[in-house]
Scaffold this active site. Structure first.
Site, PDB file in Angstrom:
ATOM      1  N   SER A 188      37.377  40.374  42.594  1.00 22.16           N
ATOM      2  CA  SER A 188      36.305  39.407  42.846  1.00 22.16           C
ATOM      3  C   SER A 188      35.601  39.619  44.177  1.00 22.16           C
ATOM      4  O   SER A 188      34.527  39.063  44.406  1.00 22.16           O
ATOM      5  CB  SER A 188      36.858  37.978  42.778  1.00 22.16           C
ATOM      6  OG  SER A 188      37.872  37.777  43.747  1.00 22.16           O
TER       7      SER A 188
ATOM      8  N   THR B 130      39.816  40.437  36.993  1.00 20.46           N
ATOM      9  CA  THR B 130      39.781  39.012  37.307  1.00 20.46           C
ATOM     10  C   THR B 130      39.327  38.235  36.085  1.00 20.46           C
ATOM     11  O   THR B 130      38.661  38.782  35.197  1.00 20.46           O
ATOM     12  CB  THR B 130      38.795  38.725  38.455  1.00 20.46           C
ATOM     13  OG1 THR B 130      37.479  39.148  38.068  1.00 20.46           O
ATOM     14  CG2 THR B 130      39.203  39.457  39.722  1.00 20.46           C
TER      15      THR B 130
ATOM     16  N   ASP C 298      35.249  18.744  30.122  1.00 19.83           N
ATOM     17  CA  ASP C 298      34.713  20.088  29.905  1.00 19.83           C
ATOM     18  C   ASP C 298      33.481  19.967  29.013  1.00 19.83           C
ATOM     19  O   ASP C 298      33.565  20.118  27.791  1.00 19.83           O
ATOM     20  CB  ASP C 298      35.765  20.993  29.258  1.00 19.83           C
ATOM     21  CG  ASP C 298      35.404  22.462  29.362  1.00 19.83           C
ATOM     22  OD1 ASP C 298      34.222  22.791  29.112  1.00 19.83           O
ATOM     23  OD2 ASP C 298      36.272  23.275  29.705  1.00 19.83           O
TER      24      ASP C 298
ATOM     25  N   THR D 196      36.830  25.470  36.883  1.00 19.17           N
ATOM     26  CA  THR D 196      35.612  25.864  36.184  1.00 19.17           C
ATOM     27  C   THR D 196      35.096  27.207  36.698  1.00 19.17           C
ATOM     28  O   THR D 196      35.416  27.618  37.810  1.00 19.17           O
ATOM     29  CB  THR D 196      34.509  24.818  36.398  1.00 19.17           C
ATOM     30  OG1 THR D 196      34.066  24.900  37.763  1.00 19.17           O
ATOM     31  CG2 THR D 196      35.007  23.408  36.121  1.00 19.17           C
TER      32      THR D 196
ATOM     33  N   ARG E 180      36.323  28.267  42.276  1.00 12.92           N
ATOM     34  CA  ARG E 180      35.325  28.921  43.109  1.00 12.92           C
ATOM     35  C   ARG E 180      34.921  27.970  44.223  1.00 12.92           C
ATOM     36  O   ARG E 180      34.740  26.774  43.992  1.00 12.92           O
ATOM     37  CB  ARG E 180      34.104  29.338  42.281  1.00 12.92           C
ATOM     38  CG  ARG E 180      34.369  30.525  41.355  1.00 12.92           C
ATOM     39  CD  ARG E 180      34.617  31.804  42.140  1.00 12.92           C
ATOM     40  NE  ARG E 180      34.810  32.981  41.299  1.00 12.92           N
ATOM     41  CZ  ARG E 180      35.977  33.479  40.957  1.00 12.92           C
ATOM     42  NH1 ARG E 180      37.101  32.865  41.350  1.00 12.92           N
ATOM     43  NH2 ARG E 180      36.064  34.580  40.227  1.00 12.92           N
TER      44      ARG E 180
ATOM     45  N   ASP F 204      42.047  26.349  47.871  1.00 14.60           N
ATOM     46  CA  ASP F 204      42.380  27.772  47.875  1.00 14.60           C
ATOM     47  C   ASP F 204      41.118  28.618  47.982  1.00 14.60           C
ATOM     48  O   ASP F 204      41.196  29.800  48.307  1.00 14.60           O
ATOM     49  CB  ASP F 204      43.132  28.148  46.596  1.00 14.60           C
ATOM     50  CG  ASP F 204      43.478  29.628  46.540  1.00 14.60           C
ATOM     51  OD1 ASP F 204      44.168  30.093  47.474  1.00 14.60           O
ATOM     52  OD2 ASP F 204      43.062  30.317  45.590  1.00 14.60           O
TER      53      ASP F 204
ATOM     54  N   GLU G 112      33.065  32.597  51.435  1.00 14.86           N
ATOM     55  CA  GLU G 112      34.136  33.579  51.647  1.00 14.86           C
ATOM     56  C   GLU G 112      33.539  34.980  51.838  1.00 14.86           C
ATOM     57  O   GLU G 112      32.562  35.326  51.174  1.00 14.86           O
ATOM     58  CB  GLU G 112      35.077  33.617  50.437  1.00 14.86           C
ATOM     59  CG  GLU G 112      35.949  32.405  50.268  1.00 14.86           C
ATOM     60  CD  GLU G 112      36.803  32.511  49.000  1.00 14.86           C
ATOM     61  OE1 GLU G 112      37.035  33.644  48.513  1.00 14.86           O
ATOM     62  OE2 GLU G 112      37.221  31.475  48.486  1.00 14.86           O
TER      63      GLU G 112
ATOM     64  N   HIS H 168      42.352  32.076  49.023  1.00 17.02           N
ATOM     65  CA  HIS H 168      41.952  32.519  47.678  1.00 17.02           C
ATOM     66  C   HIS H 168      43.029  33.404  47.051  1.00 17.02           C
ATOM     67  O   HIS H 168      42.767  34.516  46.598  1.00 17.02           O
ATOM     68  CB  HIS H 168      40.612  33.268  47.726  1.00 17.02           C
ATOM     69  CG  HIS H 168      39.933  33.372  46.395  1.00 17.02           C
ATOM     70  ND1 HIS H 168      38.582  33.594  46.260  1.00 17.02           N
ATOM     71  CD2 HIS H 168      40.407  33.285  45.125  1.00 17.02           C
ATOM     72  CE1 HIS H 168      38.258  33.645  44.984  1.00 17.02           C
ATOM     73  NE2 HIS H 168      39.353  33.451  44.270  1.00 17.02           N
TER      74      HIS H 168
ATOM     75  N   GLY I 114      45.818  32.811  42.284  1.00 17.74           N
ATOM     76  CA  GLY I 114      46.126  33.650  41.132  1.00 17.74           C
ATOM     77  C   GLY I 114      46.870  34.923  41.454  1.00 17.74           C
ATOM     78  O   GLY I 114      47.003  35.797  40.597  1.00 17.74           O
ATOM     79  N   TYR I 115      47.413  35.016  42.664  1.00 13.77           N
ATOM     80  CA  TYR I 115      47.954  36.280  43.153  1.00 13.77           C
ATOM     81  C   TYR I 115      49.431  36.515  42.857  1.00 13.77           C
ATOM     82  O   TYR I 115      50.166  36.997  43.717  1.00 13.77           O
ATOM     83  CB  TYR I 115      47.736  36.383  44.659  1.00 13.77           C
ATOM     84  CG  TYR I 115      46.476  37.106  45.060  1.00 13.77           C
ATOM     85  CD1 TYR I 115      45.326  37.027  44.283  1.00 13.77           C
ATOM     86  CD2 TYR I 115      46.423  37.862  46.219  1.00 13.77           C
ATOM     87  CE1 TYR I 115      44.169  37.674  44.657  1.00 13.77           C
ATOM     88  CE2 TYR I 115      45.267  38.518  46.603  1.00 13.77           C
ATOM     89  CZ  TYR I 115      44.148  38.421  45.812  1.00 13.77           C
ATOM     90  OH  TYR I 115      43.007  39.077  46.191  1.00 13.77           O
TER      91      TYR I 115
END
Length: 378
Positions: free
Chosen positions: A45, A66, A146, A175, A208, A232, A237, A254, A257-258
């Site tokens: 990303s 990603t 949603d 989202t 995001r 996060d 960024e 960020h 998801g790591y």
């Protein structure tokens, strides 16, 4: 065939070398000279992929390891005849476990039970659905928002965002970033929404940065609004608002998801897509790549309560390990990306083997994603 891969994509060198010559490069900034004779580009990303990067280059395929794709100009790639693949859902489990780690830390600190809270989930895709399932397995009430899925008639009890703001004690955003259009999410959490949250609410953003108006959030916190915040992701960024970081309860660079599993899924998904694109389709079993987990096995006696769950979750991943380093280097150029590049290995709950003498505890842990078995006490 020359394939450029982001240097921080695990297993990329080994996998893509099956298909051609591999060169690992930094993702931000990407060395443009390397694109002059490359056939494919695999990114994360941090790399903006658009006409200005690739025009006039021989790149025939772009893969992003990603789930999100707002860093890629998909329309231009299609127009230019360049193949493209993302990795939807690759890090969804990791993000869910990040949210749980954060909530269990706040619950212990502030002395509340998650069963007493209602969780509003904004965005019910790969992350949101999994978060809902794990929360409901624990008997925690969820509210879902949603609009795209609601308008399509997808299955689910979807509510308005206003209803979530009114009734949720915890509001968590999952989202994509849409800057315009009917489902715009840019500054979805604006000043009006933030001020309308219940007193003492928890606000989480792990999707995001610009989904939450960072300036408005800082204004509300500076004015003393009673609100716990987990961020996060950040507007602008790799730069971030240092004053906002000082005000939030949990701030990380960020990395939600790591997990090693999540990164490996991302790499294997784009590898499989590219192998199919060039006519040499291959498939990879994830467990053949991953190392043995750090923990062997642990034994759990009795039922699963919140303090016990917190200990198990934080044994695998305690979010505070990523909060403290960011606070130490915030505002120093290059340090945000350095934290991500040199990220300590993190595993998912499935890497923890739990032996339970209580059948209900084993069943619940399995529903939550742990590797649990029931062995009655003798």
């Amino acid at each position: 065939m020359k394939i450029l891969v982001d240097e921080n994509m695990p297993y990329a060198r080994d996998l893509f070398s099956r298909l051609g010559e591999v060169t690992a490069v930094p993702g931000r900034p990407i060395p443009v000279a390397q694109l002059a004779d490359a056939d494919a580009l695999m990114v994360r990303s941090v790399t903006k992929v658009n006409e200005s990067l690739l025009a006039g280059k021989p790149i025939k395929f772009v893969g992003t390891a990603t789930a999100g794709t707002d860093h890629v100009d998909e329309a231009w790639l299609k127009q230019a005849g360049i193949g493209f693949s993302a990795a939807p859902g690759c890090n969804a489990i990791a993000v869910v476990e990040y949210v749980f780690s954060s909530l269990l830390m706040l619950a212990e600190r502030d002395g509340f039970s998650l069963h007493e809270r209602t969780v509003g989930i904004v965005g019910v895709g790969n992350v949101g659905r999994r978060l809902q399932a794990r929360l409901e397995a624990l008997g925690i009430k969820t509210l879902l928002c949603d609009p795209p899925r609601a308008d399509r008639g997808d299955e689910g009890d979807f509510r308005s965002l206003d209803e979530l703001v009114q009734h949720a004690d915890i509001l968590t955003f999952h989202t994509p970033l849409f800057k315009d259009g009917p489902y715009k999410t840019l500054h979805l959490a604006d000043e009006k929404l933030i001020r309308s949250l219940k007193p003492g609410a928890i606000l989480i953003n792990a999707c995001r940065g610009a989904v939450v108006d960072n300036t408005a959030l800082l204004t509300c916190l500076n004015e003393g609004q009673k609100l716990s915040v987990v961020l996060d992701v950040w507007e602008g960024e790799p730069e971030l608002n240092v004053e906002l970081l000082k005000k939030v309860d949990i701030g990380t660079p960020h990395i939600a998801g790591y997990t090693l599993e999540g990164k490996a899924r991302g790499t294997t998904q784009v590898f499989e897509a590219y192998s199919k694109f060039i006519g040499h389709e291959q498939h990879v079993a994830l467990d053949t790549l991953l190392p043995a987990p750090e923990f062997g096995r642990i034994t759990l006696h009795g039922p699963l309560d919140q303090p016990t769950l917190k200990r198990l979750v934080h044994l695998v991943y305690d979010v505070r390990r990523d909060d403290a380093p960011l606070r130490k280097v915030a505002g120093i150029p290059g340090e945000f990306d350095k934290l991500r590049k040199n990220y300590l290995e993190r595993r998912e709950w499935s890497s923890l083997y739990v032996i339970c003498d209580d059948a209900s505890a084993a069943s619940l842990l399995c529903k939550l994603g742990f590797n649990a078995v029931h062995h009655p006490a003798r």
